[in-house]
Structure formats: C-alpha cells, structure tokens
Design an enzyme around this catalytic site. Sequence first.
Site, mmCIF file in Angstrom:
data_model
loop_
_atom_site.group_PDB
_atom_site.id
_atom_site.type_symbol
_atom_site.label_atom_id
_atom_site.label_comp_id
_atom_site.label_asym_id
_atom_site.label_seq_id
_atom_site.Cartn_x
_atom_site.Cartn_y
_atom_site.Cartn_z
ATOM 1 N N GLU A 264 4.306 26.450 -24.047
ATOM 2 C CA GLU A 264 4.775 27.829 -24.190
ATOM 3 C C GLU A 264 5.429 28.172 -22.858
ATOM 4 O OE1 GLU A 264 5.439 31.349 -23.589
ATOM 5 O OE2 GLU A 264 3.274 31.659 -23.437
ATOM 6 N N CYS A 298 6.487 36.696 -20.214
ATOM 7 C CA CYS A 298 7.507 35.770 -20.719
ATOM 8 C C CYS A 298 8.320 36.375 -21.855
ATOM 9 C CB CYS A 298 6.854 34.457 -21.165
ATOM 10 S SG CYS A 298 5.578 34.665 -22.437
#
Length: 510
Positions: A264, A298
């Site tokens: 990720e 993010c």
Amino acid sequence: MSYRIPFELKNPDLLKYDSYVHGEWVKAKSGKTFEVVDPGSDKAWAACPDNGAEDVDNAIQSSYKAFKEFGVMNPRKRAELILAWHNLITENKDDIAKILTYETGKPLAEAAGELTYSLGFTWWFAGEAERIQGAISTPSAPNRRTFIVKQPIGPAVALVPWNFPIAMVMRKAGAAFAAGCTMTVKPSPETPLTCLSLAHLASEAGFPPGVFNVLTTSLENTPSLSEAMILHPLVKKVTFTGSTRIGKLVAGLCARNLKKCTLELGGNCPFIIFDDANLEQALEQFMALKWRHAGQACITANRLYVQAGVYDKFTQMVVERTKKLKMGHGGEEGTTLGPVCTPRGLVKAEAQAEDAVKNGAKMVLGTGKAEKGAKEADGSGKGQGVGGYYMSPTILTDMSPDMLMAREETFAPVCGLFKFDTEQEVVKWANDTSMGLASYAFTKNVDRMWRMLENLEAGMIGLNTGNSSAAETPFGGIKESGYGKESGKDVAVREYLVEKTGTFTIEGQY
C-alpha cells in the site's frame, strides 16, 4: 537516561518501552536504544530498543512456533480473541490517543478519530474469521468432485508507517489473525509506543505468545532490520505501507524467494470539482481530507482541480475556511492543525512551495516556510531542539502540471489549486501520474459521475465523497500505488491464505 512523560494516563501499564517477543518484553541484543520525539515540541520523551538484524531470528522463530498452533485454532476461538482485543482497545481508547498524539503530532481529536476508525477493523475481522469458506463442484470429467480448501499462509511480517500507526497495525493484524496467521510488526521509528501498547493489550486479551511480536528500531537500523525480516526463510507473507520508492525495494526482496506481499504505497490523489458541484459539500469533504494530520495521509487531496466557472469562488471559500484552523501542539485544547511528524517533511514541503512560486504560482495563504524555529530542522530525522515541526497551512493558485506539486506526493499542509476547462482536460491531468491510489470527483451530472468512475485511474474513487476508507470496503491502489487489498469482504483475509484444490474420484455407480 530518564525521560519525563508529558501527559498522564488512566492506565499507565499501556506504556511499554521494550520490544515484545513470545510474550516477553525484551531489549535489543546490542543493548542500544533510540529516542522517541514529540513533533510538537521536538523533545525526546521515551526510548525503545534499537533492534538490528541479529534480533530477527528469535522473533520469527517465535512467530513460527506460535503459528503451528494458532493456524489450526478453531475460527470461533480466533474471532473471540480478536473481539477481546477490540474490547480492551476500546476501554483504553483515550489513553492510546494521548500516546498517539505525542508520537505523531496529530491533534487529540484526530487521534481519537483514528482509534474509532481502527476499531472498525478488529470488529470486522472478528466476523471475517468465521466467514472463510472453500468450495465444491462437479467437474467435466466423470465420477469426480473437486473442492477448494483455504489455509493460513504462515508467519507474516508487517512494516507500518508513522502517519496512521494504530490503524495500519490493526488493519494488517486483524486480517492476519482472522486467517490464522501470526505476525511480527516493525513499527516506524517515530511511533513505536502505540504499537507496543497494542501488543500489551493483545497479550491481555489472551493471544498466545508469539502470535503478535513487535521489533522496534531506529531510522538508521530500519533498512537492515526490515531486510532481515523479509528474507527470513520462515516468513511467508510481507505487508508494507509506505512510499513507492521503499515499496519497490520490499517487492524486490520478496521476489527473491517468491514471497507473497501486499504493498500500500504513495498517492498523488486528484480532487476534482466541476462547475455544477455543490460547492459547500465539496468544501466540507475537502477540508476534512486535506488538512487531516497536517496533510500527511496517502489518500489526502493532493491536487485540487477546479473548473474555470467556479475557480475564483471556490478558491475564496477554501482560503476563508482554512484561516479558521488553529495551529498548535496536538495535545492543546482546540488545536485543529498540528505539526508535521518529521523535520524531513518540512524540507520537502518548502521545496515544493518554492518550486511552485518560481514557476508562476501565487501564494494566497501562508508562507510555504517552516515556522520560526522549526525551519532550522535539517531533515536528518533527529530532534534539533527548535520547538516542533510546524508550517502554517499554505494555499497556492495558478498551478500548472509541470510543477513538483503536480508530479510528487505532498505530505504537508500545502495545497495547490489548478484551473481546468473541460472534462477531457482534467481527466488527462488527473491520470498523468505514476500513482493511482485514490481520486475524487464532485458533480451533480450523473452521466459524468459514471464516466469519472470508469475513466479515473485509481483503486478507490470518491464520488461526491472525500475519505471513504472503511473496514468493509477494499483499500488499495493501482499503478505504482501498490498491489493487493487491505480490509473489505473476503479480499483482505485472502491475502493471508493459500488455496488448495483437491480432486476426488468416485468408484462405483449411483
């Protein structure tokens, strides 16, 4: 050296300073430690073991030993353990939030919000533990039956970041435990104490020794420790959340022995507002997404694209609302914007803002500079004694696609507005990045909404919605934002399972 804890806890037992291996609190073999620094004051307030490669084998052997029993434990029992852990975390939520604030700098209200978000994962994966099912079918060949069984892959390693350290541990560990895998976690050097508090509560919940191990380490030792963990022959699965650059290194190490990994990675997320959007709705979603944890997420709104017809109006709305943010230490009452977590973040943010102005952008709010004192940070990651890592929220207009902020992830309270004319133009700009984690689009045109869903190149699309991350939906990106999914129905647990196909031939006639 003794340290002064800058806050009080209802449950002081939550603060653990040693690594956790096979149910015991242990030092690094070297005897070395590293300091934990409060980003809001730039003062060290704790120290943890600086583990190195020589500490890895003991932890992984422990994880493997525990897996031999935990992997065959009845799913109902695993679910009960996850729920017991969930309940203990809930009981200690306020205390863990305080630790989180003094590790990351995020305001206390945001820290509490991360705990609420994180608890969704333990609740969800407790249920998923009993929803792991195989299949049986009748194949084309006569007198045969085929069936699929699913089994835990084995000991796992988790490398987690500092920006959401509670959520990332619980999202990864929750899925692993539901599947029947054990896990050794390497927390970020900035945030080891929150992870150790979770390990303590896992032990209190009844998880057997070795199911959940934690190895802490410094920034300097992170590469060697991580590599040793990934390459250990007993580790069968690696999960990493962090930058694309480091994710590529992790993938390369896993590829040596064909180890399964979930990545990720970074995002460069576009936030698109069309002329027909509900601007108040878009503003509310943008504010919650952009300035959360001082822009250090993010999935934050990295590039704000506003159609020409509402560009000036929306710019004014964003500036006026952003002026109301209260910057300060995360532990101070009323703070809505804390410091960035590391001085390295300030260095990058200043460079991006300077590049934008040099190439024609206009600064309509803020300075694009670290606050007085904080700006002396040298980017080394070590505390400089200059009073915290602060930057006032900075907003720039007249952005263009060739600027650094358009091409790089921005992990700081800096926002750039891009003006666009047509749908085709903005889709091209939005997709003009190597990353593809999340994208956001605001419009009341239902046909355009569907086109946005299909044309934007990202693993997660917010449609008139900002942050949509939740335990029940898959989280993950495409392109250089990684591969594999975390959370969601079936898919997250599947990352920790292997499937076996059995074929059975039947003798005799029916």
